[in-house]
Design an enzyme around this catalytic site. Structure first.
Site, PDB file in Angstrom:
ATOM      1  N   LYS A 112       0.859  -1.191   0.000  1.00 36.80           N
ATOM      2  CA  LYS A 112       0.000   0.000   0.000  1.00 36.80           C
ATOM      3  C   LYS A 112       0.895   1.240   0.000  1.00 36.80           C
ATOM      4  CE  LYS A 112      -3.803  -2.410   2.294  1.00 36.80           C
ATOM      5  NZ  LYS A 112      -5.082  -2.396   1.625  1.00 36.80           N
TER       6      LYS A 112
ATOM      7  N   GLU B 100     -12.775  -3.763   9.553  1.00 38.30           N
ATOM      8  CA  GLU B 100     -13.417  -4.125   8.285  1.00 38.30           C
ATOM      9  C   GLU B 100     -14.921  -4.195   8.503  1.00 38.30           C
ATOM     10  OE1 GLU B 100     -11.156  -7.006   5.689  1.00 38.30           O
ATOM     11  OE2 GLU B 100     -10.810  -7.857   7.667  1.00 38.30           O
TER      12      GLU B 100
ATOM     13  N   HIS C 189      -0.302  -8.759   8.736  1.00 37.84           N
ATOM     14  CA  HIS C 189      -0.467  -7.330   8.439  1.00 37.84           C
ATOM     15  C   HIS C 189      -0.156  -6.417   9.639  1.00 37.84           C
ATOM     16  CE1 HIS C 189      -2.211  -9.009   4.946  1.00 37.84           C
ATOM     17  NE2 HIS C 189      -3.426  -9.168   5.382  1.00 37.84           N
TER      18      HIS C 189
HETATM   19  C1  BG6 Z   1      -6.479 -10.502   4.022  1.00 41.70           C
HETATM   20  C2  BG6 Z   1      -7.314 -11.243   5.019  1.00 41.70           C
HETATM   21  O1  BG6 Z   1      -5.118 -10.817   4.187  1.00 41.70           O
HETATM   22  O2  BG6 Z   1      -6.646  -9.105   4.185  1.00 41.70           O
HETATM   23  C3  BG6 Z   1      -8.766 -10.875   4.873  1.00 41.70           C
HETATM   24  O3  BG6 Z   1      -7.161 -12.644   4.818  1.00 41.70           O
HETATM   25  C4  BG6 Z   1      -8.937  -9.372   4.944  1.00 41.70           C
HETATM   26  O4  BG6 Z   1      -9.555 -11.504   5.876  1.00 41.70           O
HETATM   27  C5  BG6 Z   1      -7.982  -8.671   3.988  1.00 41.70           C
HETATM   28  O5  BG6 Z   1     -10.276  -9.063   4.619  1.00 41.70           O
HETATM   29  C6  BG6 Z   1      -8.009  -7.178   4.212  1.00 41.70           C
HETATM   30  O6  BG6 Z   1      -7.273  -6.545   3.209  1.00 41.70           O
HETATM   31  P1  BG6 Z   1      -7.621  -5.055   2.769  1.00 41.70           P
HETATM   32  O7  BG6 Z   1      -6.509  -4.663   1.858  1.00 41.70           O
HETATM   33  O8  BG6 Z   1      -8.958  -5.119   2.101  1.00 41.70           O
HETATM   34  O9  BG6 Z   1      -7.678  -4.255   4.033  1.00 41.70           O
END
Ligand code: BG6
Length: 492
Positions: free
Chosen positions: A179, A213, A237
């Site tokens: 990102k 999320e 992450h």
């Molecule tokens: C993924 C997870 O690595 O990242 C998912 O497995 C999650 O569960 C996703 O929804 C979130 O990514 P982003 O870029 O949409 O925040």
């Protein structure tokens, strides 16, 4: 621009390929970053998918790109670079020869093998590549999370791949590192004296890293119910973001220095086990609620199972035991079906050491730096300033706002595009080294073990909220509050 490459996507008609990889490559093409002579070889397990690849990929592309991004003419041109073929990665049959026939005429060309397939077949796929002599000096392999379920399974995956590929050719993706705002965090920290001088326990009160999320299971019930939020989001992450915030300055922005510094942070994470886990972690699971006025099912209903203790939310208080960060809490939080989609890093500075104004000037708010990754990309710094509209001295917080979403409205950042092009350029800076994965699991495993031993279950939270009350309590114990989407919101 990099030299031409062939990218072989194993799992070429799967979800990752259709949602992320093909759109990313198409974007690279439209921006002029897809070197002429490159090819996208989509290896599909199912013969029908390969036979009718375009019929599958075209609507997917239209769905996953913004309307203005999809240009029929450009797509017609890009289609020429797509080579679908049938291949079952687990079977050593003559179909591997079709792949050899495509790749072998250009032995020197960069080959990217993208394993968009379940980790259980990573090892066998690599073995077959070696058996048919497709692993050339210019070959690279890309793998994605989930890199294991715990330290032992991650080690098994890494060992399998290492039998065929040298570590210098292995690219472990964490798409958060692709990102643009995450890379901007680097620029911000290491090119601005004002921040780096204040980036430590002397000046920083605490750090919050939060990824909320609004989505639920998104058709991944099987995987998610086994994994849960800690494995799915924190092990990778969130710990990667934490490493970038907390690491020392690398000597140079290159893959060796960056990864060495990140590893030191992971090594300095204070281990948690037994009672510490109860004290410093909160698990949650959503129950029915509402989002944007619509009723949303609970996790159990979505899962369609009678019960599950999988956490869909986790909040943690984490310490980094080193000189720079001694006693500074890092609060990490992530959850599904929360009130807003937002990923941000908040650096909360300390109060000024001495107040020079008397009380009539109003309260002082300490400085706060907000680095938001999504939905918008911005950096904000809150400062105290005088209210210019009054003659007497009235202080008020003001915000310096760098909103990249406005500045770069024409530019669509795409983590996968950047990361695939980095693989093509043999730049490993934004990829995770094996020892980082191992260290992250070594820290995560005891937390999961302690949850199991204690027999405790996740706290419930309503879908569409900011998580369970216990998550707020975790910070309140320390006299602090979560900044939900940059602000302190009153609990509903
Ligand atoms: C993924 C997870 O690595 O990242 C998912 O497995 C999650 O569960 C996703 O929804 C979130 O990514 P982003 O870029 O949409 O925040």
């Amino acid at each position: 621009m990099t030299e031409p490459f062939d990218i072989v996507i194993f799992g070429g008609s799967g979800d990752l390929a259709l949602r992320k990889l093909i759109p990313a490559l198409y974007r690279a093409y439209r921006e002029g970053n897809f070197p002429s002579g490159s090819r996208v070889i989509a290896a599909c397990h199912n013969p029908e998918d390969a036979a009718d690849y375009l019929a599958k990929v075209t609507p997917a592309l239209q769905e996953h790109l913004a309307a203005e991004e999809f240009c029929p003419d450009a797509w017609d041109q890009f289609k020429e670079f797509l080579c679908p073929l049938v291949l079952d990665v687990a079977v050593a049959d003559e179909q591997w020869q079709s792949l050899s026939a495509l790749l072998n005429p250009e032995p020197e060309k960069v080959r990217i093998f993208y394993l968009a397939i379940p980790p259980v077949v990573f090892g066998v796929c690599c073995q077959h590549l070696a058996q048919v002599a497709l692993v050339s000096a210019n070959s690279r392999v890309v793998i994605e999370k989930p890199l294991g379920y715990d330290a032992a399974s991650a080690d098994a995956i890494n060992t399998d791949i290492a039998r065929v590929f040298d570590e210098s050719c292995i690219y472990r993706i964490d798409h958060y590192l692709g990102k643009e705002t995450v890379q901007n965090l680097f620029a911000l920290r290491f090119t601005n004296l004002i921040f780096e001088q204040l980036w430590d326990a002397k000046s920083i009160d605490h750090v919050q890293i939060s990824i909320s999320e609004t989505v639920g299971l998104e058709g991944r019930a099987g995987f998610y119910n086994e994994a849960g939020a800690l494995r799915d989001m924190v092990q990778n992450h969130l710990l990667q973001l934490l490493s970038l915030v907390a690491m020392e300055s690398p000597n140079k922005v290159n893959f060796k220095s960056i990864r060495a510094e990140k590893l030191k942070v992971l090594e300095a994470l204070r281990p948690m086990s037994g009672e510490d886990v109860d004290k410093h972690t909160v698990r949650g699971q959503y129950v029915p609620g509402s989002y944007n006025g619509d009723l949303v099912p609970g996790y159990i209903e979505e899962l369609g199972s009678a019960d599950s203790t999988t956490e869909t939310f986790v909040a943690l208080r984490v310490y980094i035991d080193n000189w720079r960060w001694a006693r500074v809490p890092f609060y990490l939080r992530t959850g599904k079906r929360m009130k807003q989609r937002c990923a941000e890093i908040i650096i909360q500075f300390k109060d000024v050491s001495h107040r020079v104004y008397d009380d009539s000037a109003g309260p002082l708010a300490p400085n706060r730096l907000i680095i938001r990754l999504q939905p918008d990309e911005l950096i904000q710094l809150t400062l105290m300033s005088k209210n210019l509209a009054t003659l007497d001295m009235q202080l008020q917080p003001a915000t310096l706002n760098l909103n990249f979403s406005d500045t770069y409205s024409h530019f669509r950042s795409d983590a996968y595009k950047r990361l695939i092009l980095d693989v093509a350029a043999a730049n490993q800076s934004l990829f995770i080294r094996r020892d980082e994965v191992e260290q992250a699991w070594a820290w995560i495993d005891p937390i999961i073990a302690a949850w199991h031993t204690s027999g405790s279950v996740p706290n419930l939270y309503r879908a569409g909220s900011w998580g369970p009350d216990e998550s707020d309590a975790l910070l309140e114990e320390d006299g602090r509050r979560w900044f939900n989407n940059g602000e302190v919101l009153e609990r509903e």
